[in-house]
Design a protein around this motif. Structure first.
Motif, mmCIF file in Angstrom:
data_model
loop_
_atom_site.group_PDB
_atom_site.id
_atom_site.type_symbol
_atom_site.label_atom_id
_atom_site.label_comp_id
_atom_site.label_asym_id
_atom_site.label_seq_id
_atom_site.Cartn_x
_atom_site.Cartn_y
_atom_site.Cartn_z
ATOM 1 N N HIS A 1 -7.442 -3.728 5.714
ATOM 2 C CA HIS A 1 -8.025 -2.207 6.232
ATOM 3 C C HIS A 1 -7.159 -1.456 6.610
ATOM 4 O O HIS A 1 -8.245 -0.115 7.243
ATOM 5 C CB HIS A 1 -8.625 -3.184 7.197
ATOM 6 N N HIS A 2 -6.136 -1.256 6.535
ATOM 7 C CA HIS A 2 -5.055 -0.092 6.795
ATOM 8 C C HIS A 2 -3.789 0.369 6.002
ATOM 9 O O HIS A 2 -3.258 0.922 6.365
ATOM 10 C CB HIS A 2 -4.159 -0.990 7.816
ATOM 11 N N LEU A 3 -4.626 0.206 4.536
ATOM 12 C CA LEU A 3 -3.456 0.894 3.743
ATOM 13 C C LEU A 3 -3.013 2.390 4.026
ATOM 14 O O LEU A 3 -2.260 3.226 3.563
ATOM 15 C CB LEU A 3 -3.894 0.756 2.313
ATOM 16 N N ASN A 4 -4.777 2.950 4.623
ATOM 17 C CA ASN A 4 -4.193 4.267 4.911
ATOM 18 C C ASN A 4 -3.246 4.529 5.963
ATOM 19 O O ASN A 4 -2.116 6.054 6.187
ATOM 20 C CB ASN A 4 -5.731 4.898 4.830
ATOM 21 N N HIS B 1 7.216 6.832 10.948
ATOM 22 C CA HIS B 1 8.258 6.048 9.741
ATOM 23 C C HIS B 1 9.222 4.972 9.990
ATOM 24 O O HIS B 1 10.116 4.350 9.715
ATOM 25 C CB HIS B 1 9.118 7.081 10.292
ATOM 26 N N ARG C 1 2.947 7.745 7.971
ATOM 27 C CA ARG C 1 4.925 7.717 7.045
ATOM 28 C C ARG C 1 5.636 6.499 6.291
ATOM 29 O O ARG C 1 6.834 6.814 6.896
ATOM 30 C CB ARG C 1 4.953 9.127 7.907
ATOM 31 N N ILE C 2 4.924 5.780 7.059
ATOM 32 C CA ILE C 2 5.343 4.534 6.654
ATOM 33 C C ILE C 2 6.303 4.864 5.433
ATOM 34 O O ILE C 2 5.559 4.318 3.851
ATOM 35 C CB ILE C 2 4.475 3.176 6.328
ATOM 36 N N ARG C 3 7.350 3.573 5.121
ATOM 37 C CA ARG C 3 8.239 3.065 3.646
ATOM 38 C C ARG C 3 8.035 1.723 3.637
ATOM 39 O O ARG C 3 8.123 1.139 3.756
ATOM 40 C CB ARG C 3 9.066 3.986 4.139
ATOM 41 N N VAL C 4 7.762 1.366 2.570
ATOM 42 C CA VAL C 4 6.873 0.119 2.158
ATOM 43 C C VAL C 4 7.861 -0.473 0.676
ATOM 44 O O VAL C 4 7.723 0.423 -0.053
ATOM 45 C CB VAL C 4 5.832 -0.486 2.255
ATOM 46 N N GLU C 5 8.831 -1.263 1.040
ATOM 47 C CA GLU C 5 9.949 -1.080 -0.193
ATOM 48 C C GLU C 5 10.220 -2.563 -0.699
ATOM 49 O O GLU C 5 10.379 -3.776 0.628
ATOM 50 C CB GLU C 5 11.455 -0.479 -0.003
ATOM 51 N N ILE D 1 -0.136 3.772 5.478
ATOM 52 C CA ILE D 1 1.261 4.481 5.027
ATOM 53 C C ILE D 1 1.186 5.466 4.884
ATOM 54 O O ILE D 1 2.275 6.396 4.963
ATOM 55 C CB ILE D 1 1.003 4.072 3.586
ATOM 56 N N VAL D 2 -0.333 6.120 4.829
ATOM 57 C CA VAL D 2 -0.112 8.000 4.834
ATOM 58 C C VAL D 2 0.161 8.766 6.119
ATOM 59 O O VAL D 2 1.317 9.398 6.787
ATOM 60 C CB VAL D 2 -1.084 8.503 4.413
ATOM 61 N N THR D 3 -0.588 8.087 7.431
ATOM 62 C CA THR D 3 -0.832 9.205 8.376
ATOM 63 C C THR D 3 0.766 8.769 8.716
ATOM 64 O O THR D 3 0.922 9.165 10.152
ATOM 65 C CB THR D 3 -2.006 8.289 9.169
ATOM 66 N N LEU E 1 0.915 -8.509 6.443
ATOM 67 C CA LEU E 1 1.139 -7.219 6.470
ATOM 68 C C LEU E 1 0.187 -6.456 6.864
ATOM 69 O O LEU E 1 0.534 -5.297 7.107
ATOM 70 C CB LEU E 1 1.236 -6.904 4.370
#
Lengths: 333, 333
Positions: free
Chosen positions: B259-262, B237, B268-272, B264-266, B227
């Motif tokens: 290490h790369h959760l940030n 996106h 604009r990822i959608r994790v579902e 998600i913001v930069t 992940l």
């Protein structure tokens, strides 16, 4: 014609400090056709600038160059115009901030109505701060009656806005902040429960106590342990709107230990990052109408900390990252 | 009338082993009104059962009780019916598996058409395995022409299905699996690039080399480092469909260093996260029509490992978690 502008003279390791900034004087070129020049009245800073202060930006914008004027959201009054749509005295919200005079193509400036709301609202409740809270809560959070909202960094600019929008929408609202004074503010702003994340104990346990029925919407601008605790307490089909992860901004290499990622599957959680001014501009003017009516009705109370003068910028940045503010930091010139 | 059924006699620590299971004989009550009884023809097991083997389930279903019949997806032939809608010889897909004879309310059984696809397809491509891949890829992934898909655990049941659906949809497909034999299979199934996560080096570097243009859709049933690597390579996106996190199932307490959760913001990822049979049942019959036409056209090749006889169940479970299978493990009785 010259501008006095703040520049970065070194890269931070960990928390940024005021000694990393220097005030410079820069020549302004004669205005080209289609350009306008503004004298800035209000400046602001935000946590996202930390990412751009590193040599390698992990963000969506490039790193700041050293020894060149920094940028940031500001309100300016037009003092010279070579664009037919702009007149002397018009007010603009724009990103030629952290300096006293800004100029550029008029398309990069947005006109503020006169008469209208006090212009500084456009740096807070009516600007990217307020809209970040609103998009996360409404467009991504898709609130339903009776939902429980959890807001991290809730005494900050986006957080203090989200707390109040959540209450205006009739939600059960839980906020977290560091220290009793900030928690008192959250309750004054309407939060049903305020969590002090700095007291002894695990955040996940505090959130479990604050949200016995779990949480349905999470507005995150912190990340790390806050995100993990929110996952642990998420109800089925919870919506997580991620507007920032300030917990990682001051790390050289982000590293978060997560214990509850598997809940994304078992609770069918949707975790969505967003940048409101990049992808959601369509709804901004409708949002501003809604927020302005809330402000006029007293339903919403814009929350900010105001400092005076261009000289205070480095101290404001240092104070922001040290968590010394509540609400949005604004600088009046 | 009796059934022979597998039971759990201890809780696993780490990987489950065959000695944790015992075969028991259990009396079957006379059928009540509305119930049916089936003789099972095919059984299967899946990674999600690991979560239920622990004393405290972290999943969406309760833990298995010790010394009582386990359950699982199965195909059975009706041998006795007290429901007017079911006749002797009808075929059913149901969850009274890991035993030779099952019975229960007829509403808990789904009739399989005769004539029709070989019934074991309903435990794999036409069942929850195939539908998990499809919902993740199509309903959550929302593929666009030219998108790059990354599939973790790609030699497994869901993964081997997703690789082929991805190619049927015209995507650029990258799969990861452990070992060269599995990677060869991925390429045989149509993957454009196969990543062996067991070779030396960081997964994030291997994925960067495999996806120079980044990834747009990620189908995750592994979690953890997979992940995190997918976050690092996500395009703006990107859509992440999370169907499982097998990397955490064998840990007493899940702990993932991210290490790369940030991103998600930069980005604009959608994790579902999703459970296809809990929330997406509406589209199942349309999906089966599509998949069956792919199978008949040779576009899709159901991939499974078949073992024989009720006695082999504990070994199949052990082999599944040790990563010794490719595709779906099926047990023919």
């Amino acid at each position: 014609m010259k501008t006095r502008a703040w520049t970065l003279i070194g890269r931070p390791v960990g928390l940024p400090t005021r000694d990393l900034f220097a005030l410079g004087e820069f020549d302004l070129a004669p205005l080209a056709d289609g350009e306008i020049r503004v004298r800035n009245l209000w400046l602001t800073v935000g946590p996202a600038m930390r990412v751009r202060m590193s040599a390698e930006s992990r963000g969506y914008l490039p790193p700041y160059d050293l020894a060149t004027p920094l940028s940031g959201w500001a309100i300016g009054e037009v003092v010279h115009s070579r664009c037919g749509k702009w007149a002397i005295g018009d007010l603009a919200v724009h990103q030629y901030g952290l300096r006293d005079v800004g100029q550029g193509p008029s398309t990069e400036f947005e006109k503020i109505p006169i008469p209208g709301p006090d212009p500084e609202h456009y740096l807070n409740a009516l600007g990217s701060t307020g809209y970040t809270a609103y998009v996360g809560l409404v467009e991504i959070g898709k609130p339903r009656p009776g939902d429980t909202l959890f807001v991290s960094g809730a005494a900050g600019a986006v957080g203090s806005t989200a707390i109040q929008i959540g209450k205006a929408l009739g939600l059960n609202v839980i906020g977290s902040a560091g220290g009793e004074a900030k928690c008192r503010l959250l309750r004054e702003l309407g939060a049903d429960v305020a969590i002090d994340y700095k007291t002894p104990g695990l955040l996940v346990d505090k959130l479990a106590a604050a949200a016995p029925g779990g949480i349905d919407i999470y507005l995150d601008n912190v990340g790390g342990e806050h995100l993990d605790a929110a996952l642990a307490l998420a109800n089925p089909h919870a919506r997580f709107a991620i507007s920032g992860m300030i917990s990682s901004y001051n790390q050289e290499r982000a590293s978060d230990t997560m214990h509850h990622l598997n809940r994304i599957v078992t609770q069918r959680i949707r975790v969505e990052g967003y940048l409101p001014f990049t992808d959601h501009l369509d709804g901004l003017s409708r949002y501003r109408d809604q927020m302005w009516s809330w402000i006029q009705a007293g339903t919403f109370r814009p929350w900010q900390t105001v400092r005076e003068g261009l000289d205070c910028v480095p101290q404001v940045v240092e104070d922001l990252f040290a968590g010394r503010f509540t609400g949005k930091p604004l600088i009046r010139l």
